[in-house]
Design an enzyme around this catalytic site. Structure first.
Site, PDB file in Angstrom:
ATOM      1  N   ALA A  92     -39.049 173.586 -37.387  1.00 38.86           N
ATOM      2  CA  ALA A  92     -40.185 173.827 -38.276  1.00 38.86           C
ATOM      3  C   ALA A  92     -39.722 174.199 -39.684  1.00 38.86           C
ATOM      4  O   ALA A  92     -38.807 175.012 -39.850  1.00 38.86           O
ATOM      5  CB  ALA A  92     -41.041 174.947 -37.697  1.00 38.86           C
ATOM      6  N   TYR A 130     -51.872 162.031 -30.468  1.00 37.11           N
ATOM      7  CA  TYR A 130     -52.420 163.145 -29.675  1.00 37.11           C
ATOM      8  C   TYR A 130     -53.627 162.677 -28.858  1.00 37.11           C
ATOM      9  O   TYR A 130     -54.769 162.758 -29.325  1.00 37.11           O
ATOM     10  CB  TYR A 130     -52.820 164.297 -30.617  1.00 37.11           C
ATOM     11  N   THR A 139     -34.995 166.659 -32.305  1.00 39.29           N
ATOM     12  CA  THR A 139     -36.071 167.296 -33.079  1.00 39.29           C
ATOM     13  C   THR A 139     -35.545 167.947 -34.356  1.00 39.29           C
ATOM     14  O   THR A 139     -34.339 168.160 -34.536  1.00 39.29           O
ATOM     15  CB  THR A 139     -36.821 168.353 -32.235  1.00 39.29           C
ATOM     16  N   SER A 147     -37.081 156.484 -23.498  1.00 35.66           N
ATOM     17  CA  SER A 147     -36.307 157.276 -24.464  1.00 35.66           C
ATOM     18  C   SER A 147     -36.309 158.731 -24.014  1.00 35.66           C
ATOM     19  O   SER A 147     -37.145 159.129 -23.193  1.00 35.66           O
ATOM     20  CB  SER A 147     -36.902 157.131 -25.873  1.00 35.66           C
ATOM     21  N   PHE A 162     -46.337 177.244 -23.991  1.00 31.56           N
ATOM     22  CA  PHE A 162     -46.087 176.159 -24.933  1.00 31.56           C
ATOM     23  C   PHE A 162     -47.305 175.238 -25.051  1.00 31.56           C
ATOM     24  O   PHE A 162     -47.676 174.803 -26.144  1.00 31.56           O
ATOM     25  CB  PHE A 162     -44.839 175.391 -24.471  1.00 31.56           C
ATOM     26  N   GLY A 175     -45.021 168.167 -39.165  1.00 30.15           N
ATOM     27  CA  GLY A 175     -44.401 169.412 -38.730  1.00 30.15           C
ATOM     28  C   GLY A 175     -45.307 170.598 -39.003  1.00 30.15           C
ATOM     29  O   GLY A 175     -46.435 170.463 -39.484  1.00 30.15           O
ATOM     30  N   ASP A 176     -44.813 171.755 -38.650  1.00 33.33           N
ATOM     31  CA  ASP A 176     -45.535 173.017 -38.867  1.00 33.33           C
ATOM     32  C   ASP A 176     -44.578 173.969 -39.559  1.00 33.33           C
ATOM     33  O   ASP A 176     -43.371 173.902 -39.334  1.00 33.33           O
ATOM     34  CB  ASP A 176     -45.963 173.634 -37.528  1.00 33.33           C
ATOM     35  N   HIS A 226     -41.407 158.433 -22.875  1.00 37.29           N
ATOM     36  CA  HIS A 226     -40.499 159.236 -23.703  1.00 37.29           C
ATOM     37  C   HIS A 226     -40.377 160.600 -23.020  1.00 37.29           C
ATOM     38  O   HIS A 226     -41.369 161.336 -22.922  1.00 37.29           O
ATOM     39  CB  HIS A 226     -41.094 159.381 -25.112  1.00 37.29           C
ATOM     40  N   LYS A 251     -52.380 156.937 -40.777  1.00 37.25           N
ATOM     41  CA  LYS A 251     -50.918 157.133 -40.667  1.00 37.25           C
ATOM     42  C   LYS A 251     -50.253 155.835 -40.209  1.00 37.25           C
ATOM     43  O   LYS A 251     -49.221 155.445 -40.744  1.00 37.25           O
ATOM     44  CB  LYS A 251     -50.680 158.271 -39.667  1.00 37.25           C
ATOM     45  N   GLU A 299     -35.745 162.899 -25.381  1.00 38.57           N
ATOM     46  CA  GLU A 299     -35.724 163.779 -26.560  1.00 38.57           C
ATOM     47  C   GLU A 299     -34.883 165.033 -26.308  1.00 38.57           C
ATOM     48  O   GLU A 299     -34.912 165.597 -25.220  1.00 38.57           O
ATOM     49  CB  GLU A 299     -37.176 164.176 -26.883  1.00 38.57           C
ATOM     50  N   GLN A 344     -48.019 163.363 -27.753  1.00 40.10           N
ATOM     51  CA  GLN A 344     -47.867 164.710 -27.228  1.00 40.10           C
ATOM     52  C   GLN A 344     -47.978 164.587 -25.707  1.00 40.10           C
ATOM     53  O   GLN A 344     -48.641 163.659 -25.212  1.00 40.10           O
ATOM     54  CB  GLN A 344     -49.011 165.588 -27.790  1.00 40.10           C
TER      55      GLN A 344
HETATM   56  P1  FAD Z   1     -50.227 164.640 -39.072  1.00 42.33           P
HETATM   57  O1  FAD Z   1     -50.258 163.254 -38.547  1.00 42.33           O
HETATM   58  O2  FAD Z   1     -50.031 164.824 -40.522  1.00 42.33           O
HETATM   59  O3  FAD Z   1     -51.515 165.381 -38.560  1.00 42.33           O
HETATM   60  C1  FAD Z   1     -51.618 166.788 -38.618  1.00 42.33           C
HETATM   61  C2  FAD Z   1     -53.077 167.215 -38.660  1.00 42.33           C
HETATM   62  O4  FAD Z   1     -53.637 166.894 -39.941  1.00 42.33           O
HETATM   63  C3  FAD Z   1     -53.981 166.509 -37.638  1.00 42.33           C
HETATM   64  O5  FAD Z   1     -54.959 167.439 -37.239  1.00 42.33           O
HETATM   65  C4  FAD Z   1     -54.638 165.382 -38.451  1.00 42.33           C
HETATM   66  O6  FAD Z   1     -55.899 165.016 -37.925  1.00 42.33           O
HETATM   67  C5  FAD Z   1     -54.756 166.024 -39.808  1.00 42.33           C
HETATM   68  N1  FAD Z   1     -54.628 165.076 -40.924  1.00 42.33           N
HETATM   69  C6  FAD Z   1     -53.776 164.028 -41.020  1.00 42.33           C
HETATM   70  N2  FAD Z   1     -53.919 163.413 -42.212  1.00 42.33           N
HETATM   71  C7  FAD Z   1     -54.866 164.098 -42.892  1.00 42.33           C
HETATM   72  C8  FAD Z   1     -55.445 163.982 -44.189  1.00 42.33           C
HETATM   73  N3  FAD Z   1     -55.061 163.001 -45.018  1.00 42.33           N
HETATM   74  N4  FAD Z   1     -56.393 164.887 -44.561  1.00 42.33           N
HETATM   75  C9  FAD Z   1     -56.799 165.870 -43.726  1.00 42.33           C
HETATM   76  N5  FAD Z   1     -56.281 166.035 -42.481  1.00 42.33           N
HETATM   77  C10 FAD Z   1     -55.328 165.164 -42.079  1.00 42.33           C
HETATM   78  N6  FAD Z   1     -42.676 169.449 -34.705  1.00 42.33           N
HETATM   79  C11 FAD Z   1     -41.554 169.861 -35.313  1.00 42.33           C
HETATM   80  O7  FAD Z   1     -41.586 170.877 -36.041  1.00 42.33           O
HETATM   81  N7  FAD Z   1     -40.362 169.212 -35.154  1.00 42.33           N
HETATM   82  C12 FAD Z   1     -40.261 168.104 -34.393  1.00 42.33           C
HETATM   83  O8  FAD Z   1     -39.169 167.531 -34.270  1.00 42.33           O
HETATM   84  C13 FAD Z   1     -41.434 167.622 -33.730  1.00 42.33           C
HETATM   85  N8  FAD Z   1     -41.392 166.502 -32.974  1.00 42.33           N
HETATM   86  C14 FAD Z   1     -42.563 166.033 -32.420  1.00 42.33           C
HETATM   87  C15 FAD Z   1     -42.523 164.825 -31.689  1.00 42.33           C
HETATM   88  C16 FAD Z   1     -43.669 164.326 -31.106  1.00 42.33           C
HETATM   89  C17 FAD Z   1     -43.598 163.030 -30.334  1.00 42.33           C
HETATM   90  C18 FAD Z   1     -44.902 165.044 -31.224  1.00 42.33           C
HETATM   91  C19 FAD Z   1     -46.145 164.520 -30.570  1.00 42.33           C
HETATM   92  C20 FAD Z   1     -44.950 166.217 -31.955  1.00 42.33           C
HETATM   93  C21 FAD Z   1     -43.794 166.724 -32.572  1.00 42.33           C
HETATM   94  N9  FAD Z   1     -43.800 167.885 -33.324  1.00 42.33           N
HETATM   95  C22 FAD Z   1     -42.648 168.344 -33.922  1.00 42.33           C
HETATM   96  C23 FAD Z   1     -45.053 168.657 -33.505  1.00 42.33           C
HETATM   97  C24 FAD Z   1     -45.763 168.248 -34.801  1.00 42.33           C
HETATM   98  O9  FAD Z   1     -44.956 168.499 -35.910  1.00 42.33           O
HETATM   99  C25 FAD Z   1     -47.050 169.069 -34.908  1.00 42.33           C
HETATM  100  O10 FAD Z   1     -47.958 168.671 -33.907  1.00 42.33           O
HETATM  101  C26 FAD Z   1     -47.724 169.066 -36.275  1.00 42.33           C
HETATM  102  O11 FAD Z   1     -48.746 170.053 -36.250  1.00 42.33           O
HETATM  103  C27 FAD Z   1     -48.391 167.749 -36.655  1.00 42.33           C
HETATM  104  O12 FAD Z   1     -47.497 166.800 -37.023  1.00 42.33           O
HETATM  105  P2  FAD Z   1     -47.976 165.267 -37.215  1.00 42.33           P
HETATM  106  O13 FAD Z   1     -46.850 164.522 -37.719  1.00 42.33           O
HETATM  107  O14 FAD Z   1     -48.656 164.821 -36.001  1.00 42.33           O
HETATM  108  O15 FAD Z   1     -49.052 165.521 -38.377  1.00 42.33           O
END
Ligand code: FAD
Length: 283
Positions: A49, A143, A46, A12, A214, A106-107, A264, A163, A14, A174
């Site tokens: 944020a 990750y 994508t 795939s 980055f 997301g962030d 990917h 999750k 991106e 990542q």
């Molecule tokens: P989560 O899975 O929610 O995890 C985030 C953090 O919270 C981790 O440290 C985890 O250990 C912790 N955590 C999870 N659940 C809990 C809980 N219940 N209690 C306490 N802590 C918890 N960013 C964008 O803005 N737009 C995009 O399109 C985008 N695409 C991406 C695609 C890929 C393949 C990857 C790997 C990353 C992408 N990102 C994108 C970056 C991503 O949004 C960031 O890394 C973000 O900080 C975490 O998102 P996540 O979905 O992994 O979060």
């Protein structure tokens, strides 16, 4: 045999949503080239944020889907959006025939505070499963080198498990440049009883300073020897690209041979670097 090898794996690519008409034109041409050469399982787009690209992501998804006929998977992140806003977006995608969502926390852009109904990606995964059943194949982020904000590596794994159990079908990692981290992560997932495809995210190397900046931000490690090697090319972009393509291709080759379920590609909306790797793989 070669064909069989390709058929067993999922590839795939991106993209990010372009800001201008010219950018969109270039993206559609990139997508067409990648479709003809790689014929990927899907393209993904994508999501900015805090929901900042809500419209541009939707437009890019629709245009790529229409012009290439390929499956397109929008990314969707829950931070900074209400449940209703997320539902509206998901409804639009459902009506558009979208079958796969890359589901994220997301962030937030720094300094921004916005109301969110969900704090973590697992909550959005559960919400999609509860409200849309099997309409969408749910991809989540993984990750291998541990998420940068995680309390620690073990807790990050428990959070990842949670999750996945909330309803994820597969994961994309990542990017990384150390394949041991990926296979160690896969082993840990197996030990945790997780049985889903976890596809390595591949970042081609074309420019050292951007990659270093980055990588610091997203917590991806560039091993010391690789940093030193890339630094030694200074502004010699052609050599960085040549070395980068060789190094990343050999990493991809090893990943596939050792059992990774696909690749990917983080294409950065360009076909050249991804295709160099693809052609080196001789699939
Ligand atoms: P989560 O899975 O929610 O995890 C985030 C953090 O919270 C981790 O440290 C985890 O250990 C912790 N955590 C999870 N659940 C809990 C809980 N219940 N209690 C306490 N802590 C918890 N960013 C964008 O803005 N737009 C995009 O399109 C985008 N695409 C991406 C695609 C890929 C393949 C990857 C790997 C990353 C992408 N990102 C994108 C970056 C991503 O949004 C960031 O890394 C973000 O900080 C975490 O998102 P996540 O979905 O992994 O979060």
């Amino acid at each position: 045999m070669e064909t069989q090898k390709k058929l067993d794996k999922n590839f795939s690519c991106e993209f990010f949503p372009p800001k201008t008409d010219k950018g969109m034109e270039n993206l559609l041409s990139t997508a067409e080239t990648l479709k003809n050469e790689i014929n990927p399982e899907f393209f993904s787009v994508t999501f900015g944020a805090g929901g900042s690209t809500r419209e541009t992501t939707f437009n890019a998804v629709t245009k790529i889907q229409q012009s290439t006929g390929c499956d397109v998977a929008p990314h969707l992140s829950c931070i900074g959006s209400s449940k209703q806003q997320l539902k509206d977006i998901l409804d639009d995608y459902k009506n558009q025939g979208i079958k796969r969502i890359v589901t994220l926390r997301g962030d937030m852009p720094s300094g921004t505070v916005s109301q969110s109904d969900f704090n973590y990606a697992n909550e959005l995964v559960g919400f999609i499963r509860d409200n849309y059943n099997d309409q969408f194949h749910i991809e989540v982020a993984a990750y291998p080198e541990t998420h940068p904000q995680a309390e620690n590596a073990n807790q990050d794994m428990l959070n990842f498990k949670n999750k996945v159990l909330s309803g994820a079908d597969s994961a994309i990692t990542q990017y990384f440049y150390n394949i041991d981290s990926y296979f160690y992560f896969i082993d840990n997932c197996e030990k945790a009883g997780l049985d889903l495809p976890i596809v390595p995210g591949i970042m081609p190397i074309t420019n050292y300073s951007n990659l270093a900046r980055f990588s610091d931000m997203c917590g991806a490690e560039i091993p010391r020897w690789l940093r030193r090697k890339l630094e030694s090319y200074a502004d010699d972009t052609d050599s960085i690209k040549e070395f980068g393509a060789d190094f990343v291709s050999s990493m991809c080759q090893k990943l596939l041979e050792m059992g990774a379920p696909g690749l990917h590609f983080y294409s950065m909306n360009q076909s050249e670097a991804t295709l160099k790797i693809w052609n080196n793989l001789k699939l």
